[in-house]
Scaffold this motif. Structure first.
Motif, PDB file in Angstrom:
ATOM      1  N   PHE A  49      28.974 145.810 -75.530  1.00 19.97           N
ATOM      2  CA  PHE A  49      29.144 145.717 -74.074  1.00 19.97           C
ATOM      3  C   PHE A  49      28.943 147.071 -73.403  1.00 19.97           C
ATOM      4  N   ILE A  50      29.666 148.081 -73.851  1.00 23.43           N
ATOM      5  CA  ILE A  50      29.568 149.385 -73.172  1.00 23.43           C
ATOM      6  C   ILE A  50      28.237 150.076 -73.464  1.00 23.43           C
ATOM      7  N   GLY A  51      27.503 149.571 -74.471  1.00 26.32           N
ATOM      8  CA  GLY A  51      26.173 150.105 -74.722  1.00 26.32           C
ATOM      9  C   GLY A  51      25.249 149.931 -73.539  1.00 26.32           C
ATOM     10  N   LYS A  52      25.514 148.915 -72.716  1.00 28.55           N
ATOM     11  CA  LYS A  52      24.713 148.693 -71.498  1.00 28.55           C
ATOM     12  C   LYS A  52      25.015 149.740 -70.430  1.00 28.55           C
ATOM     13  N   PHE A  53      26.079 150.533 -70.660  1.00 25.45           N
ATOM     14  CA  PHE A  53      26.508 151.545 -69.689  1.00 25.45           C
ATOM     15  C   PHE A  53      26.552 152.932 -70.347  1.00 25.45           C
ATOM     16  N   ASN A  54      25.561 153.183 -71.181  1.00 27.78           N
ATOM     17  CA  ASN A  54      25.448 154.470 -71.880  1.00 27.78           C
ATOM     18  C   ASN A  54      26.672 154.764 -72.742  1.00 27.78           C
ATOM     19  N   PHE A  55      27.269 153.721 -73.273  1.00 24.76           N
ATOM     20  CA  PHE A  55      28.444 153.821 -74.147  1.00 24.76           C
ATOM     21  C   PHE A  55      29.612 154.553 -73.466  1.00 24.76           C
ATOM     22  N   ASN A  56      29.743 154.293 -72.174  1.00 25.52           N
ATOM     23  CA  ASN A  56      30.841 154.883 -71.402  1.00 25.52           C
ATOM     24  C   ASN A  56      32.032 153.913 -71.450  1.00 25.52           C
ATOM     25  N   PRO A  57      33.177 154.306 -72.032  1.00 23.61           N
ATOM     26  CA  PRO A  57      34.308 153.372 -72.183  1.00 23.61           C
ATOM     27  C   PRO A  57      34.913 152.922 -70.866  1.00 23.61           C
ATOM     28  N   SER A  58      34.658 153.639 -69.779  1.00 24.09           N
ATOM     29  CA  SER A  58      35.227 153.234 -68.490  1.00 24.09           C
ATOM     30  C   SER A  58      34.536 152.002 -67.923  1.00 24.09           C
ATOM     31  N   ALA A  59      33.445 151.551 -68.576  1.00 24.40           N
ATOM     32  CA  ALA A  59      32.749 150.342 -68.094  1.00 24.40           C
ATOM     33  C   ALA A  59      33.657 149.127 -68.126  1.00 24.40           C
ATOM     34  N   THR A  60      34.597 149.089 -69.081  1.00 27.28           N
ATOM     35  CA  THR A  60      35.477 147.928 -69.198  1.00 27.28           C
ATOM     36  C   THR A  60      36.473 147.833 -68.051  1.00 27.28           C
ATOM     37  N   ILE A  61      36.688 148.921 -67.332  1.00 24.85           N
ATOM     38  CA  ILE A  61      37.607 148.896 -66.182  1.00 24.85           C
ATOM     39  C   ILE A  61      37.038 148.015 -65.075  1.00 24.85           C
ATOM     40  N   GLU A  62      35.700 147.975 -64.983  1.00 23.28           N
ATOM     41  CA  GLU A  62      34.989 147.259 -63.922  1.00 23.28           C
ATOM     42  C   GLU A  62      35.452 147.725 -62.545  1.00 23.28           C
ATOM     43  N   PHE A  63      35.402 149.031 -62.368  1.00 21.51           N
ATOM     44  CA  PHE A  63      35.755 149.660 -61.090  1.00 21.51           C
ATOM     45  C   PHE A  63      34.591 149.429 -60.129  1.00 21.51           C
ATOM     46  N   SER A  64      34.870 148.806 -58.997  1.00 22.75           N
ATOM     47  CA  SER A  64      33.806 148.443 -58.066  1.00 22.75           C
ATOM     48  C   SER A  64      33.613 149.511 -56.998  1.00 22.75           C
ATOM     49  N   GLN A  65      32.409 149.531 -56.451  1.00 19.08           N
ATOM     50  CA  GLN A  65      32.111 150.465 -55.370  1.00 19.08           C
ATOM     51  C   GLN A  65      32.940 150.137 -54.133  1.00 19.08           C
ATOM     52  N   ALA A  66      33.173 148.854 -53.895  1.00 18.60           N
ATOM     53  CA  ALA A  66      33.986 148.443 -52.742  1.00 18.60           C
ATOM     54  C   ALA A  66      35.413 148.970 -52.871  1.00 18.60           C
ATOM     55  N   PHE A  67      35.989 148.866 -54.079  1.00 18.23           N
ATOM     56  CA  PHE A  67      37.353 149.359 -54.287  1.00 18.23           C
ATOM     57  C   PHE A  67      37.393 150.875 -54.204  1.00 18.23           C
ATOM     58  N   GLN A  68      36.342 151.538 -54.662  1.00 18.45           N
ATOM     59  CA  GLN A  68      36.267 152.993 -54.543  1.00 18.45           C
ATOM     60  C   GLN A  68      36.296 153.420 -53.076  1.00 18.45           C
ATOM     61  N   ASN A  69      35.553 152.703 -52.244  1.00 19.04           N
ATOM     62  CA  ASN A  69      35.536 153.015 -50.810  1.00 19.04           C
ATOM     63  C   ASN A  69      36.891 152.743 -50.163  1.00 19.04           C
ATOM     64  N   SER A  70      37.534 151.657 -50.562  1.00 19.33           N
ATOM     65  CA  SER A  70      38.854 151.323 -50.018  1.00 19.33           C
ATOM     66  C   SER A  70      39.889 152.377 -50.393  1.00 19.33           C
ATOM     67  N   LEU A  71      39.827 152.856 -51.643  1.00 20.33           N
ATOM     68  CA  LEU A  71      40.750 153.904 -52.079  1.00 20.33           C
ATOM     69  C   LEU A  71      40.534 155.183 -51.295  1.00 20.33           C
ATOM     70  N   ALA A  72      39.268 155.507 -51.035  1.00 20.93           N
ATOM     71  CA  ALA A  72      38.953 156.738 -50.295  1.00 20.93           C
ATOM     72  C   ALA A  72      39.538 156.699 -48.886  1.00 20.93           C
ATOM     73  N   LYS A  73      39.580 155.506 -48.290  1.00 21.76           N
ATOM     74  CA  LYS A  73      40.142 155.370 -46.947  1.00 21.76           C
ATOM     75  C   LYS A  73      41.670 155.344 -46.975  1.00 21.76           C
ATOM     76  N   SER A  74      42.244 154.636 -47.932  1.00 20.45           N
ATOM     77  CA  SER A  74      43.693 154.446 -47.976  1.00 20.45           C
ATOM     78  C   SER A  74      44.421 155.649 -48.571  1.00 20.45           C
ATOM     79  N   LEU A  75      43.839 156.221 -49.616  1.00 23.99           N
ATOM     80  CA  LEU A  75      44.457 157.370 -50.299  1.00 23.99           C
ATOM     81  C   LEU A  75      43.406 158.457 -50.476  1.00 23.99           C
ATOM     82  N   PRO A  76      43.103 159.187 -49.390  1.00 22.80           N
ATOM     83  CA  PRO A  76      42.015 160.195 -49.456  1.00 22.80           C
ATOM     84  C   PRO A  76      42.267 161.310 -50.459  1.00 22.80           C
ATOM     85  N   HIS A  77      43.545 161.537 -50.817  1.00 24.02           N
ATOM     86  CA  HIS A  77      43.849 162.603 -51.782  1.00 24.02           C
ATOM     87  C   HIS A  77      43.504 162.203 -53.213  1.00 24.02           C
TER      88      HIS A  77
END
Length: 414
Positions: free
Chosen positions: A29-57
């Motif tokens: 599975f993570i081989g599709k993401f350059n063997f990066n183990p954080s791929a399993t977190i499935e962190f979305s760009q939308a959630f990244q943007n929401s975090l930046a607005k809610s918790l800028p620090h």
């Protein structure tokens, strides 16, 4: 069995097979993401943007895979491990039901020694360890009933574990604590059983279904002293809910209750609508849009309709078997009550929750069934039903192929 000239037991042989399987599965599975183990977190760009607005620090560490999809629940546990301050919980852009699931992100934070770069690996390691320990506990319980230890594979390779381990979810940790609680129950070590049950509640509130089932069994067997003892397991969970109430102004456990329906026919409703869904999502797109450039989109549609089918059939057939065995032997054990409680949970879940995420939703909710059904058959000296085994294999195989082969949108790395 001998490995490098050393004789090992069937239990340890099975654990080696299980560990190798999950290492290979996750690497594919993570081989599709350059063997990066954080791929399993499935962190979305939308959630990244929401975090930046809610918790800028709060800034994400470098090297985290960001998915251009909706993401999945693992992103919330990762965020909670990154920022574990109670004062910031109110600003977290997630449902309050995720905030009550304390143990998984806290344990990952503890094992990573506070280094954010280690968190993705720790989230995976915790769940793999949970699979191995719960598998070993199940084999010990099966040994009590002289059952084949290979039945453990029905649990270890179940679709629910494939889903939750590859998405960094809380269920494997919850289930190993439930498994340990049952094991200590069998060993008549009620204080350890109560402790594990209490920790499972702090891992995921879904453990309340097991808690209620155990209490119900104690009522049915009129073990009043033991009932009072096991009631203590709810105290830490209640305290944590009260702390969250003071900080959030609401009880997160009530948010979780929204998943339940008063119409207990979700699985049957799925089968009823299957012909219409096949025409809408399979036959019509095949006629209108089948082309080489859309092959994987079409495969995704097929997967969306059919991936829950083996699980739904499994549940329906299991219900029939439960009714038949009860009619035949009138035997009610703790494992009977635990298994029935998990079947009841599936029947009471909202059908939209079960089927809007392909098999990923319903698959997670059958973990309790996957663990306790082998013991249920073993204590009755029955072989595990062949049709159920076939459906378990089909559901797991389908998800394995889906997770490894079918792409789920683009990604980039921070």
């Amino acid at each position: 069995m001998r490995i490098f000239g050393v004789e090992i037991s069937k239990e340890y042989r099975n654990l080696i097979i299980i560990a190798l399987f999950y290492v290979i599965f996750l690497l594919l599975f993570i081989g599709k993401f350059n063997f990066n183990p954080s791929a399993t977190i499935e962190f979305s760009q939308a959630f990244q943007n929401s975090l930046a607005k809610s918790l800028p620090h709060l800034s994400l560490p470098e090297g985290i895979v960001i998915h251009k999809t909706n993401g999945f629940d693992g992103q919330y546990y990762y965020a909670l491990a990154l920022d574990h301050s109670l004062s910031n919980l109110k600003n977290m852009p997630m449902g309050t039901n995720f905030m009550q699931r304390l143990l998984y992100p806290f344990l990952a934070l503890l094992l990573s020694l506070g280094f954010p770069i280690l968190l993705p690996g720790m989230l995976i390691a915790i769940n793999i360890a949970a699979v191995l320990v719960s598998s070993y506990v199940l084999m010990l319980l099966l040994r009590k009933y002289a059952a084949n230890p290979n039945w453990v594979f029905l649990w270890s390779f179940s679709v629910g574990l494939l889903i939750t381990v590859s998405r960094d979810l809380t269920e494997p940790l919850m289930m190993v604590l439930i498994a340990l609680s049952v094991y200590f129950w069998e060993q008549k070590k009620d204080y350890l059983a109560t402790l594990c049950l209490s920790l499972s509640l702090l891992t995921r509130e879904l453990a309340l279904t097991f808690f209620v089932a155990i209490l119900l069994y104690l009522v049915l067997s009129r073990e009043w002293k033991k009932l009072c003892y096991y009631l203590l397991a709810i105290i830490p969970f209640s305290i944590w809910e009260f702390i969250l109430y003071l900080n959030l102004g609401t009880l997160p456990v009530f948010k979780s209750r929204e998943a339940l329906s008063t119409n207990p026919i979700s699985s049957f409703d799925y089968l009823n609508k299957a012909p219409a869904n096949v025409h809408k999502y399979i036959l019509q797109p095949l006629v209108n849009h089948l082309s080489s450039s859309q092959t994987f989109d079409y495969l995704s549609q097929i997967n969306k309709i059919f991936s829950p089918l083996p699980v739904v059939l499994f549940i329906i057939i299991l219900i029939i078997i439960l009714i038949y065995f009860f009619y035949k032997d009138r035997m009610i054990t703790m494992y009977t009550v635990l298994l029935v409680s998990q079947v009841a949970l599936i029947l009471l879940l909202q059908k939209d929750l079960l089927f809007h995420e392909e098999v990923d939703a319903i698959g997670r909710y059958i973990l309790g069934i996957s663990f306790f059904s082998p013991i249920y058959f073993a204590e009755r000296k029955k072989k595990y039903n062949t049709v159920l085994i076939i459906l378990i294999v089909l559901s797991s195989l389908a998800y394995f192929v889906q997770r490894v082969l079918i792409p789920k949108g683009g990604f980039f790395i921070t």
